[in-house]
Scaffold this motif. Structure first.
Motif, PDB file in Angstrom:
ATOM      1  N   ARG A 159     -34.570  37.611  43.810  1.00 59.46           N
ATOM      2  CA  ARG A 159     -34.742  38.122  45.169  1.00 59.46           C
ATOM      3  C   ARG A 159     -33.636  39.125  45.457  1.00 59.46           C
ATOM      4  NH1 ARG A 159     -35.377  33.741  47.170  1.00 59.46           N
ATOM      5  NH2 ARG A 159     -37.596  33.751  47.671  1.00 59.46           N
ATOM      6  N   ILE A 259     -40.070  37.222  45.745  1.00 56.20           N
ATOM      7  CA  ILE A 259     -39.313  37.715  44.592  1.00 56.20           C
ATOM      8  C   ILE A 259     -40.129  38.748  43.831  1.00 56.20           C
ATOM      9  CG2 ILE A 259     -38.341  37.073  42.349  1.00 56.20           C
ATOM     10  CD1 ILE A 259     -37.499  34.418  43.552  1.00 56.20           C
ATOM     11  N   GLU A 320     -43.411  33.638  50.963  1.00 60.79           N
ATOM     12  CA  GLU A 320     -41.985  33.583  51.256  1.00 60.79           C
ATOM     13  C   GLU A 320     -41.802  33.152  52.710  1.00 60.79           C
ATOM     14  OE1 GLU A 320     -38.365  36.313  49.732  1.00 60.79           O
ATOM     15  OE2 GLU A 320     -39.771  37.345  51.058  1.00 60.79           O
TER      16      GLU A 320
END
Length: 372
Positions: A159, A259, A320
């Motif tokens: 990330r 990511i 996320e």
């Protein structure tokens, strides 16, 4: 006397003739001057008229050559249409080849980079779509298209916290319940999911991402150019639809994670878009925001490494989350990425935004393929 009279008459006659001759010569001279003057006048008028006519003809000719219906424009359009028709034909041939690929195969591009191509897919035959560096495109038997995102090292799969996070007050972390069977760990928590995702991608050397925003073709989820965007799906629905796209022993699909979005940003940043402009993932570009929601893959300014609409068209849900609560106690724990079709106050491709996860006509999603 008679003789003298005749001589005088002859002399007088000659004088009269001489005078008449001079007079005629004068008249001829004046007439000639008049004719010359008139001749010059006619030539000047004709010249002016000729110039005017030429200018009119030139204007007509330019209009015929240029403009929306001009010859040059029509020729350019015809050339573009021909090229697009040829590319469509090559894509169809690729789809036919994909239908015959019953097992995973190994592909090596001209730069000696190798990629595992899952069964049921084939590498695009279109020029510019068959190298990893430029964005390797694969197509399935139904003409869905995906682009390979290579991972060269474990440290490269992470990330990126340096990307814009204006609307995110807390730490971003991986979602739950988004991974497909065979990758999803027994413990469905952020830490375990992130490790499972990372393990699969690093072992495979990368992952495939849908070339376009999620498309809606007669209610079916697709990754195709020129179809309606699959919007107005909640974040939870986006996860479920993504997992159902493909699920077999060779390849499985899921909603793109945060990511993975960051890794895509690393891959495309600084490269040229299809119009030759540098693609800056940190700075919005007005050409990538058209002020209307288009069908998928319509803006070449928003095409980089053969991937469309990372900055414009629709905002996109990812797998996320974060922790963020408004003063009204409304939780914005889901994250979406990129910008929208609106340029004013818009966001670059790398942008993270907190969201309540509800259905929204301005939000779509993007999905990925995991090699099994």
């Amino acid at each position: 006397n008679t003789v003298i009279f005749l001589k005088g008459l002859i002399k007088k006659s000659k004088k009269i003739k001489f005078l008449e001759t001079k007079e005629n010569e004068g008249r001829d001279f004046e007439m000639e001057k008049l004719l010359v003057y008139n001749k010059n006048g006619i030539t000047l008028i004709a010249l002016v008229i000729t110039i005017i006519v030429l200018l009119i003809l030139a204007g007509v000719s330019i209009a015929m050559l240029t403009g929306d219906n001009g010859i040059l424009t029509q020729a350019q359009n015809a050339k573009k249409e021909t090229e697009e028709a040829q590319e469509d034909e090559l894509r169809k041939l690729t789809a036919l080849e994909a239908a015959t690929n019953l097992n995973n195969t190994t592909y090596k591009d001209k730069n000696e980079q190798t990629v595992t191509i899952p069964a049921g897919f084939a590498v695009s035959k279109v020029e510019g779509e068959n190298t990893v560096e430029d964005g390797l495109v694969i197509i399935d038997s139904n003409e869905n298209e995906f682009v390979w995102i290579p991972i060269e090292s474990e440290s490269g799969y992470a990330r990126n916290k340096n990307y814009s996070e204006t609307d995110v007050s807390g730490e971003a972390y991986t979602d739950t319940g988004y991974l497909p069977d065979g990758i999803q760990p027994d413990i469905d928590e952020a830490e375990y999911n992130e490790k499972a995702e990372r393990k699969n991608v690093i072992e495979a050397g990368g992952f495939f991402i849908s070339r376009f925003e999620a498309g809606n073709e007669n209610g079916q989820l697709v990754s195709k150019k020129g179809v309606d965007v699959y919007n107005y799906a909640s974040q939870e629905e986006s996860k479920e639809k993504s997992k159902k796209f493909v699920n077999n022993k060779n390849v499985r699909s899921a909603l793109c994670s945060g990511i993975q979005w960051d890794v895509v940003m690393n891959f495309v940043n600084g490269k040229n878009d299809a119009k030759g402009e540098k693609f800056d993932i940190l700075t919005p570009n007005a050409n990538r925001h058209t002020d209307i929601i288009n069908k998928t893959g319509q803006n070449d300014f928003d095409k980089v490494c053969n991937i469309y609409d990372l900055e414009g068209n629709c905002i996109e849900f990812v797998a996320e989350k974060t922790s963020y609560t408004t003063p009204e106690s409304r939780q914005y724990i889901f994250l979406d990425r990129g910008g929208s079709y609106v340029y004013e106050n818009s966001r670059p491709a790398s942008f993270r935004r907190s969201d309540d996860g509800d259905k929204d006509p301005n939000i779509s999603f993007r999905f990925v393929l995991y090699l099994m």
